[in-house]
Design a protein around this motif. Structure first.
Motif, short mmCIF file in Angstrom:
data_model
loop_
_atom_site.label_atom_id
_atom_site.label_comp_id
_atom_site.label_asym_id
_atom_site.label_seq_id
_atom_site.Cartn_x
_atom_site.Cartn_y
_atom_site.Cartn_z
N ASN A 51 -99.24 21.16 13.63
CA ASN A 51 -100.69 21.35 13.72
C ASN A 51 -101.12 22.81 13.82
N LYS A 52 -100.23 23.75 13.60
CA LYS A 52 -100.58 25.16 13.81
C LYS A 52 -101.58 25.70 12.79
N ASN A 53 -101.69 25.07 11.63
CA ASN A 53 -102.61 25.57 10.60
C ASN A 53 -103.94 24.82 10.56
N LEU A 54 -104.23 24.01 11.57
CA LEU A 54 -105.51 23.28 11.59
C LEU A 54 -106.66 24.25 11.77
N GLN A 62 -109.36 16.88 18.95
CA GLN A 62 -108.66 15.60 19.02
C GLN A 62 -107.19 15.81 19.40
N CYS A 63 -106.55 16.82 18.83
CA CYS A 63 -105.15 17.12 19.16
C CYS A 63 -105.01 17.59 20.61
N ILE A 64 -105.96 18.39 21.08
CA ILE A 64 -105.95 18.84 22.47
C ILE A 64 -106.10 17.64 23.41
N TYR A 114 -103.43 8.84 22.73
CA TYR A 114 -102.13 9.45 22.96
C TYR A 114 -101.06 9.01 21.96
N LEU A 115 -101.39 8.10 21.05
CA LEU A 115 -100.43 7.65 20.03
C LEU A 115 -100.81 8.07 18.62
N LYS A 116 -101.86 8.86 18.46
CA LYS A 116 -102.34 9.20 17.12
C LYS A 116 -101.26 9.88 16.28
N SER A 117 -100.52 10.83 16.83
CA SER A 117 -99.55 11.56 16.03
C SER A 117 -98.13 11.02 16.18
N HIS A 118 -97.93 10.06 17.05
CA HIS A 118 -96.57 9.57 17.30
C HIS A 118 -95.95 8.93 16.06
#
Length: 122
Positions: A51-54, A62-64, A114-118
């Motif tokens: 996610n570093k280039n978002l 959302q990631c935070i 908490y499961l969005k990116s899992h």
């Protein structure tokens, strides 16, 4: 990314690494502690690198939120792994239609933050 957002993200990254350094497995066994510490570090590196280039503010927020939720859940339950959700098959579809597309859409909407990116990483 604004300066405040950047500081918040870097603060979360440092918080995760401090958490991993102090982590103790609930079982109390050294092998479990080492595996769980390694999982925390690998998961953090993978997701932050991904996610570093978002640039989209809403997506960054959302990631935070996901990161904060995973930290709090891990501390509360003393497990670093995401807690799975269990939904009965075809349990979310509306009464008028039992289409598979509708089911998939409703499952995606009902997934906790908490499961969005899992599933994307695993």
């Amino acid at each position: 990314m604004t300066t405040a957002t950047r500081q918040e993200v870097l603060g979360l990254y440092r918080r995760i690494f401090r958490l991993a350094r102090k982590w103790q497995a609930a079982s109390g066994q050294m092998e479990d502690t080492i595996k769980e510490k390694q999982y925390i570090l690998n998961e953090a590196r993978t997701l932050f690198q991904k996610n570093k280039n978002l640039t989209d503010r809403d997506l960054i927020k959302q990631c935070i939120d996901e990161c904060t939720a995973r930290i709090e859940i891990g501390l509360h339950y003393q497990i670093p792994y995401p807690r799975p959700i269990h939904l009965p098959p075809m349990g979310l579809t509306p009464l008028r239609g039992r289409g598979l597309r509708t089911q998939e859409k409703l499952r995606k909407l009902s997934k906790p933050v908490y499961l969005k990116s899992h599933d994307e990483v695993s």
